[in-house]
Write a protein that holds these residues in place. Sequence first.
Motif, PDB file in Angstrom:
ATOM      1  N   UNK A 142       0.850  -1.369   0.100  1.00 21.01           N
ATOM      2  CA  UNK A 142      -0.042  -0.025  -0.062  1.00 21.01           C
ATOM      3  C   UNK A 142       0.980   1.218  -0.013  1.00 21.01           C
ATOM      4  N   UNK A 143       2.045   1.222   0.943  1.00 18.63           N
ATOM      5  CA  UNK A 143       2.860   2.424   0.882  1.00 18.63           C
ATOM      6  C   UNK A 143       4.261   2.022   0.290  1.00 18.63           C
ATOM      7  N   UNK A 144       4.535   3.010  -0.723  1.00 12.59           N
ATOM      8  CA  UNK A 144       5.816   2.806  -1.456  1.00 12.59           C
ATOM      9  C   UNK A 144       6.408   4.275  -1.243  1.00 12.59           C
ATOM     10  N   UNK A 145       7.854   3.990  -0.404  1.00 11.41           N
ATOM     11  CA  UNK A 145       8.393   5.537  -0.187  1.00 11.41           C
ATOM     12  C   UNK A 145       7.344   6.333   0.559  1.00 11.41           C
ATOM     13  N   UNK A 146       6.791   7.566   0.107  1.00 14.08           N
ATOM     14  CA  UNK A 146       5.879   8.347   0.997  1.00 14.08           C
ATOM     15  C   UNK A 146       4.523   8.149   0.102  1.00 14.08           C
ATOM     16  N   UNK A 147       4.466   7.310  -0.815  1.00 14.12           N
ATOM     17  CA  UNK A 147       3.003   7.261  -1.559  1.00 14.12           C
ATOM     18  C   UNK A 147       2.429   6.362  -1.191  1.00 14.12           C
ATOM     19  N   UNK A 148       1.056   6.323  -1.716  1.00 13.93           N
ATOM     20  CA  UNK A 148      -0.070   5.262  -1.174  1.00 13.93           C
ATOM     21  C   UNK A 148      -0.679   4.849  -2.511  1.00 13.93           C
ATOM     22  N   UNK A 149      -1.147   3.628  -2.434  1.00 15.21           N
ATOM     23  CA  UNK A 149      -1.710   3.044  -3.850  1.00 15.21           C
ATOM     24  C   UNK A 149      -3.047   2.924  -3.336  1.00 15.21           C
ATOM     25  N   UNK A 150      -4.047   3.308  -3.982  1.00 14.99           N
ATOM     26  CA  UNK A 150      -5.455   2.849  -4.006  1.00 14.99           C
ATOM     27  C   UNK A 150      -5.788   1.296  -4.089  1.00 14.99           C
ATOM     28  N   UNK A 151      -6.569   1.146  -3.014  1.00 18.19           N
ATOM     29  CA  UNK A 151      -6.550  -0.702  -3.163  1.00 18.19           C
ATOM     30  C   UNK A 151      -7.442  -0.824  -4.209  1.00 18.19           C
ATOM     31  N   UNK A 152      -8.165   0.069  -5.003  1.00 14.06           N
ATOM     32  CA  UNK A 152      -9.179  -0.604  -6.117  1.00 14.06           C
ATOM     33  C   UNK A 152      -8.344  -0.824  -7.254  1.00 14.06           C
ATOM     34  N   UNK A 153      -7.515   0.039  -7.970  1.00 14.52           N
ATOM     35  CA  UNK A 153      -6.676  -0.166  -9.299  1.00 14.52           C
ATOM     36  C   UNK A 153      -5.440   0.039  -9.332  1.00 14.52           C
TER      37      UNK A 153
END
Length: 360
Positions: free
Chosen positions: A76-87
């Motif tokens: 979900x968290x990459x570096x200080x970024x966040x992935x949306x769980x949907x796509x």
Amino acid sequence: MWFRPQHLPQGWFVVAESREIDGGPIGVTFFDRDFVIYRGESGKPVMLDAYCKHMGTHLGKNSSAMLIVADVGGKRIEGDAIRCPYHGWRYNAEGDVDDIPYHDGPCPKSASIRSYPVVDNMGCIMMWFDEQGEAPLYPAPYLQQWDEAGWVHWNLDHLPELDIHPQEVLDNMADNRHLGPTHGAPCEYFENEIKGHVLIQRQGGAMALYGGVMLYTTTWYTGPGVLLSKQVWGDTTQFEMIANTPVGDGRIKAWHGCLVKAQGETVGPEDYDMARQVQAGALEAFSKDFEIWQHKAPALKPMAMKTEGPFLNNRKWYGTFYGDSGNELTGQSALNGFYHVPGVATPAEREHAIDDGIPI
Ligand code: FES
Ligand SMILES: [Fe+2]
């Protein structure tokens, strides 16, 4: 700056305990909006508007999405970024989409969401909120004692949400006449001071419930959201924090804690017990206000007596955080000064000397 009245106050506000984001992103609601808060891999807290622009998914309320395909990395968290769980669209800490797993080329600017200034401070995540997106006008409240040896940290009490305008919580700062009836510690001297974005109260009196021991307090709000108070009685010194954050217009959430001086140079096991007792005692005192606030009708215009503190003046100060005075800082500095109550002694007259070590 143009005068644009705000619907909700501007300032630094507690939005979570630091440890709440150690286990992954969380969703919170304040200021009539939903947010996601998470800790980036650098350790930095990040706070964004909650909803992904692609199809509206809440970025902070998901515990089951897989995100395991190789091109999304499984995190979900990459570096200080966040992935949306949907796509799997990736939002960076500034709120811009910087990766769409199945799309080459630039990501749409229109997918950006708002990112808010946040600090991880004294065990709390504090956000700077300004309806129009103005950058912080002053640093978040902070006590240097938090990072010094010999102080026991608070374990915050979370109070239930409360239907009250936060202004009424801050009315306490001027309220010299409730200290006896509500708290059993009538004040013998009293003063308010306004210094720009800081509102100060100095007061003291004998505590009837504790054999008449004198309690000396200097209490200050740094903006409308965070109260800190230095309190000295007997050989105890403590700092109390009461944070209030609007959940919406006319509804708040509050937190409470005490940072307590250890008996020796460093913190020993018995100091933890002592600190928990001190915090429980302070919570009991605060609960007396809280119970009144839970059941009272709104005081749109208090009937202020001359021998009461300067409610109306303090409300003017509070109003500056809505932009009511145009430029906030100009509005506040016009109120700068000391405020005393006719017939009530001042701190100078009563040997109040506890302001050392306070950032005001
Ligand atoms: S809804 Fe967020 S990536 Fe599709
Ligand atoms: Fe009170």
